[in-house]
Design an enzyme around this catalytic site. Structure first.
Site, short mmCIF file in Angstrom:
data_model
loop_
_atom_site.label_atom_id
_atom_site.label_comp_id
_atom_site.label_asym_id
_atom_site.label_seq_id
_atom_site.Cartn_x
_atom_site.Cartn_y
_atom_site.Cartn_z
N LYS A 20 -0.57 4.99 4.63
CA LYS A 20 -1.36 3.75 5.33
C LYS A 20 -0.67 3.64 6.65
O LYS A 20 0.20 3.41 7.05
CB LYS A 20 -1.29 2.61 4.42
CG LYS A 20 -2.51 1.68 5.09
CD LYS A 20 -2.65 0.45 4.14
CE LYS A 20 -3.69 -0.48 4.81
NZ LYS A 20 -4.93 0.01 5.21
N HIS A 27 0.87 -1.19 0.11
CA HIS A 27 0.12 -0.03 -0.07
C HIS A 27 0.90 1.28 -0.04
O HIS A 27 1.98 1.14 0.17
CB HIS A 27 -0.84 0.06 1.34
CG HIS A 27 -2.01 -0.68 1.09
ND1 HIS A 27 -2.20 -2.23 1.88
CD2 HIS A 27 -3.39 -0.62 0.60
CE1 HIS A 27 -3.27 -2.70 1.09
NE2 HIS A 27 -4.05 -1.68 0.91
N1 LIG Z 1 -12.68 -0.61 3.28
C1 LIG Z 1 -12.20 -0.10 2.04
O1 LIG Z 1 -12.32 -0.52 0.92
C2 LIG Z 1 -11.05 0.98 2.16
C3 LIG Z 1 -10.39 1.61 0.85
C4 LIG Z 1 -9.51 2.59 1.40
C5 LIG Z 1 -9.25 2.94 2.72
N2 LIG Z 1 -9.65 2.33 3.76
C6 LIG Z 1 -9.43 2.79 4.94
O2 LIG Z 1 -10.22 3.88 5.19
C7 LIG Z 1 -9.57 4.61 6.05
C8 LIG Z 1 -9.35 6.17 5.48
O3 LIG Z 1 -8.38 6.07 4.14
P1 LIG Z 1 -8.02 7.27 3.52
O4 LIG Z 1 -7.17 6.86 2.41
O5 LIG Z 1 -9.30 8.30 3.00
O6 LIG Z 1 -6.97 7.94 4.44
P2 LIG Z 1 -7.09 9.57 4.69
O7 LIG Z 1 -5.91 9.71 5.61
O8 LIG Z 1 -6.52 10.29 3.23
O9 LIG Z 1 -8.12 10.36 5.37
C9 LIG Z 1 -8.67 10.33 6.57
C10 LIG Z 1 -9.26 11.35 7.03
O10 LIG Z 1 -10.02 11.38 8.39
C11 LIG Z 1 -9.83 12.36 8.88
N3 LIG Z 1 -10.09 12.47 10.39
C12 LIG Z 1 -9.10 12.11 11.26
N4 LIG Z 1 -10.20 12.21 12.62
C13 LIG Z 1 -11.26 12.44 12.16
C14 LIG Z 1 -12.29 12.54 12.97
N5 LIG Z 1 -12.26 12.25 14.43
N6 LIG Z 1 -13.67 12.73 12.37
C15 LIG Z 1 -13.47 12.84 11.17
N7 LIG Z 1 -12.61 12.79 10.25
C16 LIG Z 1 -11.38 12.68 10.61
C17 LIG Z 1 -8.27 12.88 8.38
O11 LIG Z 1 -8.20 14.37 8.73
C18 LIG Z 1 -8.37 12.71 7.07
O12 LIG Z 1 -8.84 13.71 6.22
C19 LIG Z 1 -8.17 3.96 6.42
O13 LIG Z 1 -8.13 3.10 7.62
C20 LIG Z 1 -7.78 3.18 5.03
O14 LIG Z 1 -7.23 1.97 5.49
C21 LIG Z 1 -10.66 1.49 3.56
#
Ligand SMILES: NC(=O)c1ccc[n+]([C@@H]2O[C@H](COP(=O)([O-])OP(=O)(O)OC[C@H]3O[C@@H](n4cnc5c(N)ncnc54)[C@H](O)[C@@H]3O)[C@@H](O)[C@H]2O)c1
Length: 251
Positions: free
Chosen positions: A139, A135
């Site tokens: 991540k 990844h």
């Molecule tokens: N299930 C899936 O298919 C899938 C796919 C992609 C990513 N993910 C997971 O999803 C999560 C997010 O991924 P991403 O790539 O968007 O990460 P990212 O770091 O780009 O975004 C995360 C966002 O959450 C925000 N955040 C932090 N604390 C918060 C709170 N208390 N309230 C609201 N927002 C808050 C951050 O400011 C950031 O903008 C990760 O855990 C990733 O592993 C899952």
């Protein structure tokens, strides 16, 4: 459908685009700097919330949605030791909750093929198995939720493997766990995590015997496929009560 986006990072922004493309309205966006807006009053405007934040914040965010009576789709990984608590809360509140460690259709097909192959290998024997996931550098959790789901799928079909272990020889894992001596944990599936550039996600399951190597691999080309799966899950969840996974959606 009126949607709330919780977490306006890579996934939240992609989800916003797909909601618009599919004719839905985004009525609330909550990120770290306005996290206090995640309350019943703001959530009451939405039919469903899509939660993609961080391992440290997902549990509370989902809990707040369920306590506010808002249906919630979450894909945040790295916190799921507490997933069962929220599933119980959802049932107690007669709410709606959809969780998947990976919303890609292809990965969910891989999950099924993985179990079938594990059952076949269990019958013939003679193979060692390992999992590798790659990844992007941002991540936060390792191994990925998808790699853990793959390992759990193999464990469910196998008499040989009794658990999984992080491969501490991968540079990203060094220091997290001591390297298991090969002879000491022969019945554990080794998961190797690598972090490179902007890779959205590559998962490989490898079976190796003395004579051959058999691999299953899934590569995500665009994050869009994950966001599309999450929006389709939200459409599926709207108007329903209960706890759902991709298995329910794919039925
Ligand atoms: N299930 C899936 O298919 C899938 C796919 C992609 C990513 N993910 C997971 O999803 C999560 C997010 O991924 P991403 O790539 O968007 O990460 P990212 O770091 O780009 O975004 C995360 C966002 O959450 C925000 N955040 C932090 N604390 C918060 C709170 N208390 N309230 C609201 N927002 C808050 C951050 O400011 C950031 O903008 C990760 O855990 C990733 O592993 C899952």
């Amino acid at each position: 459908m009126k949607a709330a986006i919780i977490g306006y990072g890579k996934m939240g922004r992609e989800i916003e685009k797909i909601l618009a493309e599919r004719g839905h309205e985004t009525v609330l966006i909550v990120d770290a700097d306005n996290a206090s807006e995640l309350d019943a009053a703001h959530l009451s405007r939405a039919d469903v919330a899509l939660e993609f934040t961080t391992p440290a914040t997902a549990y509370q965010n989902i809990r707040r949605c369920l306590e506010s009576g808002t249906a919630v789709v979450s894909g945040t990984t790295g916190w799921t030791a507490r997933l069962a608590e929220l599933e119980a809360l959802c049932r107690e509140k007669d709410g709606a909750f959809f969780y998947a460690s990976n919303y890609s259709l292809g990965v969910n097909l891989l999950f099924r093929i993985n179990r079938r192959l594990a059952a076949l290998v269990n019958r013939v024997g003679g193979y060692d198995v390992s999992i590798e996931e790659i990844h992007h550098l941002q991540k936060k959790d390792a191994p990925s939720g998808t790699a853990i789901t793959l390992a759990e799928g193999i464990l469910a079909e196998s008499d040989t493997w009794k658990g999984w272990v992080v491969d501490a020889s991968a540079p990203e894992n060094a220091g997290e766990l001591p390297a298991p001596p090969a002879a000491a944990a022969p019945e554990r599936i080794s998961i190797r995590s690598l972090r490179e550039g902007t890779v959205p996600g590559i998962h490989t399951v490898t079976y190796e015997s003395e004579d051959d190597i058999l691999q299953l691999r899934h590569t995500i080309k665009h994050r869009r496929t994950l966001a599309m799966g999450a929006v389709i899950a939200a459409e599926f969840l709207c108007g329903k009560r209960g706890v759902y996974t991709m298995d329910d959606l794919l039925k």
